[in-house]
Design a protein around this motif. Structure first.
Motif, PDB file in Angstrom:
ATOM      1  N   TYR A  97      40.822   7.042   7.990  1.00  0.00           N
ATOM      2  CA  TYR A  97      39.967   5.914   8.013  1.00  0.00           C
ATOM      3  C   TYR A  97      40.018   4.994   9.229  1.00  0.00           C
ATOM      4  O   TYR A  97      40.177   5.460  10.503  1.00  0.00           O
ATOM      5  N   GLY A  98      40.296   3.710   9.083  1.00  0.00           N
ATOM      6  CA  GLY A  98      40.540   2.794  10.191  1.00  0.00           C
ATOM      7  C   GLY A  98      42.075   2.674  10.782  1.00  0.00           C
ATOM      8  O   GLY A  98      42.379   1.834  11.608  1.00  0.00           O
ATOM      9  N   THR A 100      44.133   5.026  12.489  1.00  0.00           N
ATOM     10  CA  THR A 100      44.304   6.185  12.999  1.00  0.00           C
ATOM     11  C   THR A 100      45.307   5.921  14.366  1.00  0.00           C
ATOM     12  O   THR A 100      45.633   6.868  14.871  1.00  0.00           O
ATOM     13  N   SER A 152      38.710  -6.586   8.285  1.00  0.00           N
ATOM     14  CA  SER A 152      37.330  -6.028   8.240  1.00  0.00           C
ATOM     15  C   SER A 152      37.214  -5.046   9.506  1.00  0.00           C
ATOM     16  O   SER A 152      36.408  -4.190   9.368  1.00  0.00           O
ATOM     17  N   SER A 153      37.961  -5.230  10.454  1.00  0.00           N
ATOM     18  CA  SER A 153      37.948  -4.388  11.658  1.00  0.00           C
ATOM     19  C   SER A 153      38.665  -2.881  11.288  1.00  0.00           C
ATOM     20  O   SER A 153      38.005  -1.820  11.969  1.00  0.00           O
ATOM     21  N   LYS A 154      39.287  -2.954  10.423  1.00  0.00           N
ATOM     22  CA  LYS A 154      39.912  -1.532   9.875  1.00  0.00           C
ATOM     23  C   LYS A 154      39.206  -1.063   8.636  1.00  0.00           C
ATOM     24  O   LYS A 154      39.348   0.463   8.449  1.00  0.00           O
ATOM     25  N   LYS A 156      37.159   0.645   5.893  1.00  0.00           N
ATOM     26  CA  LYS A 156      36.065   1.649   5.969  1.00  0.00           C
ATOM     27  C   LYS A 156      35.584   1.882   4.277  1.00  0.00           C
ATOM     28  O   LYS A 156      36.516   2.192   3.381  1.00  0.00           O
ATOM     29  N   GLN A 159      37.742   4.035   1.397  1.00  0.00           N
ATOM     30  CA  GLN A 159      39.313   4.374   1.632  1.00  0.00           C
ATOM     31  C   GLN A 159      40.321   4.287   0.506  1.00  0.00           C
ATOM     32  O   GLN A 159      39.741   3.165  -0.373  1.00  0.00           O
TER      33      GLN A 159
END
Length: 171
Positions: A97-98, A100, A152-154, A156, A159
């Protein structure tokens, strides 16, 4: 007679208190904070059941109101909110998801209550938590109390229990 019982009770309480204090006198717990540049470890090998530092005390100290379970069952409504988590940890290799960026983060699996469905993957900054990473590589399984956040940037949709570690205390 009451005075004698009160004195005896007082002596017993003082003895028990002395034994408990003596039990913890040689243990060292050092905190590490991702917002500082000097991560630390601890020299204690205390079992989690004997740790007198509870998640509730940690939450009060850090000003946190949410636990991992609060986030787990209402993730969409708790993005960008810090939460407390504690449990035994081991290295993991789950990047999805976010989450990685293996070059920036290493992954730990936190077993909060020995239930697979309640386990969390925390992504820890490799520089800030390098000492914790070394302990885990040597097959150590420390017990942690930590602050996590799903930004919020990570985040998904769909998840699982995955968050960034903002602060970790371990023993």
């Amino acid at each position: 007679m009451r005075k004698k019982i009160s004195i005896i009770t007082g002596v017993i309480v003082l003895l028990v208190f002395g034994i408990v204090i003596g039990r913890y006198a040689n243990e060292t717990i050092i905190f590490t904070d991702a917002k500082t540049t000097a991560p630390a470890t601890t020299t204690s090998t205390t079992e989690p059941s004997t740790v007198d530092y509870t998640i509730n005390a940690y939450m009060k100290e850090k000003g946190l109101t949410l636990k991992a379970k609060d986030i787990q069952f209402d993730m969409k409504n708790n993005v960008d909110k810090e939460f407390a988590i504690e449990g035994s940890v081991e290295l993991a290799d789950y990047y999805n998801y976010g989450f990685t960026d293996e070059s920036k983060y290493f992954c730990i699996k936190v077993s909060a209550d020995n239930t697979v469905s309640n386990s969390w993957y925390l992504y820890c900054d490799r520089t800030v938590y390098s000492k914790l990473f070394d302990i885990l590589k040597e097959n150590g399984k420390p017990y942690i109390t930590a602050t996590g956040i799903i930004t919020s940037s990570k985040f998904k949709d769909g998840q699982g229990n995955m968050a960034e570690a903002e602060y970790i205390k371990w023993q």
